[in-house]
Design an enzyme around this catalytic site. Structure first.
Site, mmCIF file in Angstrom:
data_model
loop_
_atom_site.group_PDB
_atom_site.id
_atom_site.type_symbol
_atom_site.label_atom_id
_atom_site.label_comp_id
_atom_site.label_asym_id
_atom_site.label_seq_id
_atom_site.Cartn_x
_atom_site.Cartn_y
_atom_site.Cartn_z
ATOM 1 N N CYS A 165 0.828 -1.220 0.000
ATOM 2 C CA CYS A 165 0.000 0.000 0.000
ATOM 3 C C CYS A 165 0.858 1.265 0.000
ATOM 4 O O CYS A 165 0.646 2.169 -0.812
ATOM 5 C CB CYS A 165 -0.919 -0.020 1.216
ATOM 6 S SG CYS A 165 -0.083 -0.484 2.748
ATOM 7 N N HIS A 182 -2.619 5.542 6.237
ATOM 8 C CA HIS A 182 -1.248 6.008 6.455
ATOM 9 C C HIS A 182 -1.186 7.480 6.033
ATOM 10 O O HIS A 182 -2.007 7.933 5.235
ATOM 11 C CB HIS A 182 -0.252 5.268 5.559
ATOM 12 C CG HIS A 182 -0.233 3.782 5.671
ATOM 13 N ND1 HIS A 182 0.199 3.115 6.787
ATOM 14 C CD2 HIS A 182 -0.549 2.820 4.767
ATOM 15 C CE1 HIS A 182 0.154 1.803 6.569
ATOM 16 N NE2 HIS A 182 -0.302 1.592 5.359
HETATM 17 P P1 NAD Z 1 -5.442 -10.889 5.860
HETATM 18 O O1 NAD Z 1 -4.868 -11.551 7.039
HETATM 19 O O2 NAD Z 1 -6.531 -9.877 6.038
HETATM 20 O O3 NAD Z 1 -5.991 -11.976 4.844
HETATM 21 C C1 NAD Z 1 -5.272 -13.117 4.471
HETATM 22 C C2 NAD Z 1 -6.228 -14.267 4.229
HETATM 23 O O4 NAD Z 1 -5.529 -15.387 3.706
HETATM 24 C C3 NAD Z 1 -6.940 -14.727 5.497
HETATM 25 O O5 NAD Z 1 -8.315 -14.875 5.218
HETATM 26 C C4 NAD Z 1 -6.270 -16.083 5.787
HETATM 27 O O6 NAD Z 1 -7.134 -16.974 6.439
HETATM 28 C C5 NAD Z 1 -5.959 -16.574 4.385
HETATM 29 N N1 NAD Z 1 -4.918 -17.625 4.335
HETATM 30 C C6 NAD Z 1 -4.087 -18.055 5.319
HETATM 31 N N2 NAD Z 1 -3.290 -19.041 4.859
HETATM 32 C C7 NAD Z 1 -3.605 -19.243 3.561
HETATM 33 C C8 NAD Z 1 -3.130 -20.129 2.559
HETATM 34 N N3 NAD Z 1 -2.166 -21.005 2.812
HETATM 35 N N4 NAD Z 1 -3.686 -20.050 1.327
HETATM 36 C C9 NAD Z 1 -4.657 -19.157 1.051
HETATM 37 N N5 NAD Z 1 -5.157 -18.308 1.972
HETATM 38 C C10 NAD Z 1 -4.633 -18.337 3.207
HETATM 39 O O7 NAD Z 1 -4.208 -10.247 5.084
HETATM 40 P P2 NAD Z 1 -4.215 -8.970 4.116
HETATM 41 O O8 NAD Z 1 -4.114 -7.746 4.943
HETATM 42 O O9 NAD Z 1 -5.303 -9.078 3.114
HETATM 43 O O10 NAD Z 1 -2.796 -9.137 3.400
HETATM 44 C C11 NAD Z 1 -2.594 -10.002 2.307
HETATM 45 C C12 NAD Z 1 -1.355 -9.567 1.566
HETATM 46 O O11 NAD Z 1 -1.551 -8.232 1.091
HETATM 47 C C13 NAD Z 1 -0.072 -9.525 2.397
HETATM 48 O O12 NAD Z 1 1.021 -9.823 1.562
HETATM 49 C C14 NAD Z 1 -0.005 -8.076 2.829
HETATM 50 O O13 NAD Z 1 1.297 -7.668 3.161
HETATM 51 C C15 NAD Z 1 -0.515 -7.400 1.586
HETATM 52 N N6 NAD Z 1 -1.068 -6.052 1.791
HETATM 53 C C16 NAD Z 1 -1.830 -5.761 2.886
HETATM 54 C C17 NAD Z 1 -2.313 -4.475 3.061
HETATM 55 C C18 NAD Z 1 -3.104 -4.078 4.252
HETATM 56 O O14 NAD Z 1 -2.990 -2.959 4.703
HETATM 57 N N7 NAD Z 1 -3.929 -4.939 4.815
HETATM 58 C C19 NAD Z 1 -2.063 -3.498 2.091
HETATM 59 C C20 NAD Z 1 -1.329 -3.839 0.942
HETATM 60 C C21 NAD Z 1 -0.828 -5.126 0.811
#
Ligand code: NAD
Length: 341
Positions: free
Chosen positions: A142, A222
């Protein structure tokens, strides 16, 4: 034919990408994969999204007990797809890569993975062309997405000599009970520079950039203070004219009276945006200044939960090659998601 997209991982980012895919006329959603039933699975099932289980032997009985029908394993889902968007937690994407390799499916990873997991890091404005035809691409985080959009636009127009950025980061997402700080200001990391500068360079390798980051007790967005010394000496109006050309750079007029991130999110609510998402960089127009030495300064707020969503959609078009022109893909995505309105 429409591109068949599978969502492996359905949390903060995954559920938004799934909805965004549904709003494109050149893509369809094969399904979403979850590790267990919960309120997000409940809503997904009500939306009619086919739900696949990440580990059916373990999760199958739980889904059954919850009364949520599963369509198979995530491997079944991936086999049906043209491309996978991996939205699993940080570090799990790298493990999942083995599955995508085995099944011979292209995949998009998120910013929580290292650049090396994909080998190509992506921002739609900055390097759309690099993702065309690639098997693995990472959509940067992000913060890095917000920085790439702004730095690319200014660099293209005026040349960036050096960028210096202070990031004030939200402690956790609104549904995150485990993160923090609850009280205090955390230099994160204490060692300088923070990883954000090198991360920007995975997309824009020629940009000279220094970054420092802190975490604070807030969940909404942020905030970045961005300073850039420029090769040309544009006027403030010339800078604003460039920013206005990019729908993903939203200039907040002073009369909107958006005073802080709380107002920006409230604006998303007032607009009736899904989940009050502000997918654009929210740049305070009044803060955009060019000082006597020709240095650019501005404040921008970044909605961590949603700014990467349009980039994932563009990345799907680039990797599958259904659109080779990044500007056209961005315009299509912006229209479908209501970006810039
Ligand atoms: P999150 O924890 O909200 O969601 C992740 C999901 O994946 C959960 O539902 C979890 O149960 C599931 N999961 C767990 N193990 C798994 C597997 N083996 N296979 C498939 N699914 C599985 O996480 P998020 O915030 O959505 O983040 C996901 C990615 O995006 C990360 O790399 C994070 O760094 C990135 N990201 C997050 C944000 C943010 O602010 N939340 C912003 C930009 C990028």
């Amino acid at each position: 034919d429409k591109i068949k997209v599978a969502l492996n991982g359905y949390g903060t980012i995954g559920k938004r990408v799934a909805d965004a895919v549904m709003r494109q006329d050149d893509m369809t959603l094969v399904g979403i994969a979850k590790t267990k039933p919960d309120y997000e699975a409940y809503v997904a099932s009500h939306k009619g999204y086919p739900i696949y289980a990440v580990d059916p032997a373990k999760a199958g009985p739980k889904f059954k007990a919850a009364g949520i029908e599963i369509a198979g394993s995530n491997l079944d889902m991936i086999k049906k797809a043209d491309i996978v968007v991996d939205c699993a937690p940080e570090g799990i994407g790298e493990e999942n890569k083995k599955i995508y390799e085995q099944l011979g499916k292209p995949a998009i990873f998120q910013g929580g993975e290292e650049h090396e997991v994909a080998g190509t890091s992506f921002n739609a404005a900055a390097n759309y062309g690099e993702a065309i035809g690639k098997k693995f691409v990472r959509v940067v985080s992000c913060n890095t997405t917000g920085l790439c959009r702004l730095i690319y636009a200014i660099d293209k127009a005026f040349g960036v000599q050096k960028a210096r950025v202070v990031l004030v980061r939200r402690g956790g997402d609104p549904n995150d009970a485990k993160r923090g700080p609850l009280n205090g200001i955390v230099p994160d990391p204490i060692q300088l520079p923070s990883h954000h500068g090198p991360d920007v360079q995975t997309v824009l390798p020629h940009i000279n950039i220094e970054t420092a980051a802190m975490k604070v007790p807030t969940t909404l967005m942020h905030m970045h203070f961005v300073n850039m010394s420029l090769k040309k000496r544009p006027s403030r109006e010339e800078v604003l004219d460039v920013l206005r050309q990019w729908p993903r750079l939203w200039l907040i007029p002073s009369w909107y009276n958006i005073k802080f991130t709380g107002d920006a999110i409230e604006f998303g609510r007032e607009l009736g945006r899904s989940r009050n998402d502000i997918m654009e960089n929210a740049i305070w127009e009044e803060s955009v200044t060019v000082d006597k030495e020709g240095e650019f300064n501005a404040f921008q707020a970044i909605h961590q939960e949603s700014d990467v969503i349009p980039e994932n959609i563009d990345c799907i078009r680039a990797m599958t090659g259904i659109e080779k022109d990044g500007m056209k893909s961005m315009a299509k995505t912006n229209k479908a998601l209501g970006i810039g309105n």
